[in-house]
Every structure is written in C-alpha cells, then in structure tokens.
Scaffold this active site. Structure first.
Site, PDB file in Angstrom:
ATOM      1  N   SER A  90       0.880  -1.168   0.000  1.00  0.00           N
ATOM      2  CA  SER A  90       0.000   0.000   0.000  1.00  0.00           C
ATOM      3  C   SER A  90       0.912   1.210   0.000  1.00  0.00           C
ATOM      4  O   SER A  90       1.840   1.318  -0.797  1.00  0.00           O
ATOM      5  CB  SER A  90      -0.907  -0.061   1.235  1.00  0.00           C
ATOM      6  N   TYR A 149      -4.761   8.064  -6.913  1.00  0.00           N
ATOM      7  CA  TYR A 149      -3.779   7.192  -6.268  1.00  0.00           C
ATOM      8  C   TYR A 149      -4.236   6.854  -4.850  1.00  0.00           C
ATOM      9  O   TYR A 149      -4.238   5.685  -4.457  1.00  0.00           O
ATOM     10  CB  TYR A 149      -2.412   7.877  -6.242  1.00  0.00           C
ATOM     11  N   LYS A 189      -5.105   3.205  -3.149  1.00  0.00           N
ATOM     12  CA  LYS A 189      -4.393   2.625  -1.996  1.00  0.00           C
ATOM     13  C   LYS A 189      -5.328   2.478  -0.783  1.00  0.00           C
ATOM     14  O   LYS A 189      -5.192   1.515  -0.021  1.00  0.00           O
ATOM     15  CB  LYS A 189      -3.161   3.466  -1.644  1.00  0.00           C
TER      16      LYS A 189
HETATM   17  N1  LIG Z   1       8.263   5.148  -4.317  1.00  0.00           N
HETATM   18  C1  LIG Z   1       7.480   5.552  -3.358  1.00  0.00           C
HETATM   19  O1  LIG Z   1       7.674   6.652  -2.788  1.00  0.00           O
HETATM   20  C2  LIG Z   1       6.357   4.661  -2.886  1.00  0.00           C
HETATM   21  C3  LIG Z   1       5.770   4.936  -1.639  1.00  0.00           C
HETATM   22  C4  LIG Z   1       4.731   4.142  -1.183  1.00  0.00           C
HETATM   23  C5  LIG Z   1       4.275   3.087  -1.955  1.00  0.00           C
HETATM   24  N2  LIG Z   1       4.853   2.836  -3.167  1.00  0.00           N
HETATM   25  C6  LIG Z   1       4.322   1.708  -3.939  1.00  0.00           C
HETATM   26  O2  LIG Z   1       5.372   0.804  -4.210  1.00  0.00           O
HETATM   27  C7  LIG Z   1       5.054   0.032  -5.380  1.00  0.00           C
HETATM   28  C8  LIG Z   1       6.273  -0.029  -6.272  1.00  0.00           C
HETATM   29  O3  LIG Z   1       6.613   1.273  -6.704  1.00  0.00           O
HETATM   30  P1  LIG Z   1       8.138   1.759  -6.812  1.00  0.00           P
HETATM   31  O4  LIG Z   1       8.290   2.925  -5.947  1.00  0.00           O
HETATM   32  O5  LIG Z   1       9.051   0.617  -6.657  1.00  0.00           O
HETATM   33  O6  LIG Z   1       8.131   2.333  -8.318  1.00  0.00           O
HETATM   34  P2  LIG Z   1       8.837   1.826  -9.661  1.00  0.00           P
HETATM   35  O7  LIG Z   1      10.298   1.689  -9.421  1.00  0.00           O
HETATM   36  O8  LIG Z   1       8.390   2.749 -10.721  1.00  0.00           O
HETATM   37  O9  LIG Z   1       8.211   0.383  -9.878  1.00  0.00           O
HETATM   38  C9  LIG Z   1       6.878   0.197 -10.286  1.00  0.00           C
HETATM   39  C10 LIG Z   1       6.759  -1.215 -10.785  1.00  0.00           C
HETATM   40  O10 LIG Z   1       5.394  -1.507 -11.102  1.00  0.00           O
HETATM   41  C11 LIG Z   1       5.385  -2.153 -12.354  1.00  0.00           C
HETATM   42  N3  LIG Z   1       4.118  -2.065 -13.077  1.00  0.00           N
HETATM   43  C12 LIG Z   1       3.423  -0.979 -13.456  1.00  0.00           C
HETATM   44  N4  LIG Z   1       2.316  -1.345 -14.111  1.00  0.00           N
HETATM   45  C13 LIG Z   1       2.318  -2.703 -14.148  1.00  0.00           C
HETATM   46  C14 LIG Z   1       1.450  -3.701 -14.686  1.00  0.00           C
HETATM   47  N5  LIG Z   1       0.340  -3.386 -15.368  1.00  0.00           N
HETATM   48  N6  LIG Z   1       1.776  -5.010 -14.506  1.00  0.00           N
HETATM   49  C15 LIG Z   1       2.894  -5.375 -13.855  1.00  0.00           C
HETATM   50  N7  LIG Z   1       3.768  -4.475 -13.348  1.00  0.00           N
HETATM   51  C16 LIG Z   1       3.481  -3.166 -13.496  1.00  0.00           C
HETATM   52  C17 LIG Z   1       6.496  -1.492 -13.126  1.00  0.00           C
HETATM   53  O11 LIG Z   1       6.839  -2.309 -14.233  1.00  0.00           O
HETATM   54  P3  LIG Z   1       7.372  -1.783 -15.647  1.00  0.00           P
HETATM   55  O12 LIG Z   1       8.865  -1.855 -15.534  1.00  0.00           O
HETATM   56  O13 LIG Z   1       6.858  -2.749 -16.632  1.00  0.00           O
HETATM   57  O14 LIG Z   1       6.839  -0.386 -15.843  1.00  0.00           O
HETATM   58  C18 LIG Z   1       7.579  -1.441 -12.060  1.00  0.00           C
HETATM   59  O15 LIG Z   1       8.237  -2.676 -11.948  1.00  0.00           O
HETATM   60  C19 LIG Z   1       3.819   0.691  -5.997  1.00  0.00           C
HETATM   61  O16 LIG Z   1       2.672  -0.070  -5.662  1.00  0.00           O
HETATM   62  C20 LIG Z   1       3.774   2.049  -5.313  1.00  0.00           C
HETATM   63  O17 LIG Z   1       2.464   2.561  -5.228  1.00  0.00           O
HETATM   64  C21 LIG Z   1       5.884   3.586  -3.639  1.00  0.00           C
END
Ligand SMILES: NC(=O)c1ccc[n+]([C@@H]2O[C@H](COP(=O)([O-])OP(=O)(O)OC[C@H]3O[C@@H](n4cnc5c(N)ncnc54)[C@H](OP(=O)(O)O)[C@@H]3O)[C@@H](O)[C@H]2O)c1
Length: 270
Positions: free
Chosen positions: A131, A145, A149
C-alpha cells in the site's frame, strides 16, 4: 526453501525485494511486464524471471504455473506493481481513472484470486500488499492514487478475516517516500490544457509534490527488509509502516483531529 512471487520486479521496491529474498536463501519468481529486457535478476541463482502484467489474466496464471513447476510451490505473493496518477480530478479522463484502478486495485484482486487455490491446497500462504502511507492519509492532487491505496487497505483488512480461516496471512506494507523510479516512469501526470481553472493550483502543488518526492527518506532496500520481516512474521500483525516520514505522519495523524491534520497538510503545500 521458501518461494515468493513478486509483481513489478523490474524496478524499485519489487526489484530490491527480489534481490533481498534471494540473498536470504529464498526462491524468487520475479515477474515483470517485459522480462526480455531484464539482464541482472536472471543471472541470480534460484530466481525465475517471467512475464506478468497485472492487467492480463493469462500472464498471471502462466507466471504462477511456471513458479510452481520450477520451485514446487509458492509461499508468498507480493503485490507490488503500481503507479500514481497525479493532477486535478476534474481533468482526469475516464481511461486514466480506469487504468489507475485496473493496475493498482484490480491487479491485486486478479493475482490474489489466482494464487488462493494454491495457498488453500497448501493449507498455508501469505499475501503481502504494497500500500503506502498514502493508503492511510491523503495529500492534494493525488485523488486517484489515494483512492486506489485506500481501497487496498480496506480490501486487505477484510480479506484478513476470511483467509485466517484457511491459515493464509494478509500483510500490508505502508512505505513513506522511497527513492525509486516512481516519480519518473510511474507518474501519470493528468493535464487538461482546457481546464484553466486548476492550472495555477495544479502547477503549485505539483511542484511541491515533486520537492517532497525528491526528499525521499527510504531506500528501496529498507522496504525490502520490512517486506522480508512481514513474510517471516507468524503473528497476526496486518500493517507495517516503513520509513521515518511515514512513522511521523502516522504519529501526528493519531494525535490530531481531522481538521487539525488537514490544516497542517494545507499549510505544508502553501
Ligand atoms: N516510491 C514511493 O515513494 C512509494 C511509496 C509508497 C508506496 N509505493 C508503492 O510501491 C510500489 C512499487 O513502486 P516503486 O516505488 O518501486 O516504483 P517503480 O520503481 O516505478 O516500480 C513500479 C513497478 O510496477 C510495475 N508495473 C506498473 N504497471 C504494471 C502492470 N500493469 N503489470 C505489472 N507491473 C506493473 C512497473 O513495471 P514496468 O517496468 O513494466 O513499468 C515497475 O516494476 C507501488 O505499488 C507504489 O504505489 C511507492
């Protein structure tokens, strides 16, 4: 040897989790939309890199099947794939709204339903949903978003009860800002040039949001460690708040009324 299946393992938190679990001696099914572009994870022992797009049911089924064939069984599902739409709600197109929910919410529903027969037949399993602190509190310009979540939070908390009957655990990870590609490739910036009414507000808030994203306090490896802790935690703990910023927000949120908390957020974005 236990096995975890991770969605969105191409980058960020998902990738860090794949590396961390592998280092800890787990088998990893590292799934992604474009496995043909992966060059590092597939060199690691006990890591299967394969295709899974959370909006394509067939790829979910085939990734689970491949994982079972390669490692015998899957013990943990990590629902990590996701992105954020950002911008004035009125300016969002129906397809932008639908896509936010298709990936962040329906994607989790699809993978969860697909793994449950396997977990039930094993009489055990753990579902870990990524989340966000944005699943507990809300900031301006992130309506879609947050809605996605907050949906994951309600879904997970309710699911916890029915799966406990089958010895299947549900865990929710709530990171604050994490230094990943999230603000680059994973932001869908909603812009409707014809909607002048939100222009100044959107530009101002977007700039503030970007500043706050840039001051990300946690490295993805820290979130990976928290995911590992959750995967190995036999207790009935549901939520894991990760990162100093997230912990601070939860603390002040619990000490303030809605009005006080929202006034603080407004002040921060002024
Ligand atoms: N970064 C933050 O500050 C933060 C904070 C809280 C929560 N989150 C959560 O953490 C999770 C991961 O995000 P991240 O920060 O690691 O960002 P990220 O580095 O941009 O990674 C996002 C990942 O999701 C994948 N994705 C997107 N659409 C998809 C689909 N239809 N099917 C399968 N994979 C898909 C992307 O794959 P592709 O390579 O194919 O695009 C990528 O591997 C998300 O759920 C995000 O909401 C992030």
């Amino acid at each position: 040897m236990k096995t975890i299946l991770i969605t969105g393992a191409s980058s960020g938190i998902g990738r860090a989790a794949a590396v961390h679990f592998q280092k800890q001696g787990w088998n990893v099914v590292a799934t992604m939309r474009t496995p043909e572009l992966e060059t590092e994870l597939n060199r690691l022992d006990n890591v299967l890199v394969t295709k899974l797009d959370v909006v394509e049911q067939a790829t979910i089924q085939s990734a689970i099947q491949e994982g079972k064939e390669r490692f015998g069984r899957i013990d943990v599902l990590l629902n990590n794939a996701g992105y954020a739409a950002i911008g004035a709600f009125e300016a969002a197109t129906e397809s932008q709204i639908a896509r936010q929910f298709d990936v962040n919410v329906m994607g989790v529903f699809r993978t969860t339903q697909a793994i449950l027969p396997h977990f039930r037949s094993n009489k055990t399993g753990t579902i870990i949903n990524i989340s966000s602190i944005g699943g507990r509190v809300a900031f301006p310009l992130l309506t879609l978003y947050h809605a996605s979540k907050w949906a994951i939070e309600g879904f997970s908390e309710s699911l916890f009860y029915e799966l406990a009957e089958h010895n299947i655990q549900v865990k929710v990870i709530e990171p604050g800002n994490v230094a990943t590609n999230f603000t680059g490739r994973s932001l869908d910036v909603i812009v409707d040039g014809s909607l002048e009414a939100y222009k100044d507000y959107s530009e101002r808030i977007l700039q503030k949001q970007m500043e706050s994203f840039r001051t990300a306090v946690s490295r993805p490896e820290v979130i990976a460690e928290a995911i590992f802790e959750a995967a190995n935690d036999p207790s009935n703990r549901l939520r894991y708040v990760v990162g100093e910023d997230a912990r601070f927000l939860m603390k002040v949120r619990s000490e303030m009324s809605d009005e006080q908390f929202m006034a603080m957020i407004e002040e921060n974005f002024r």
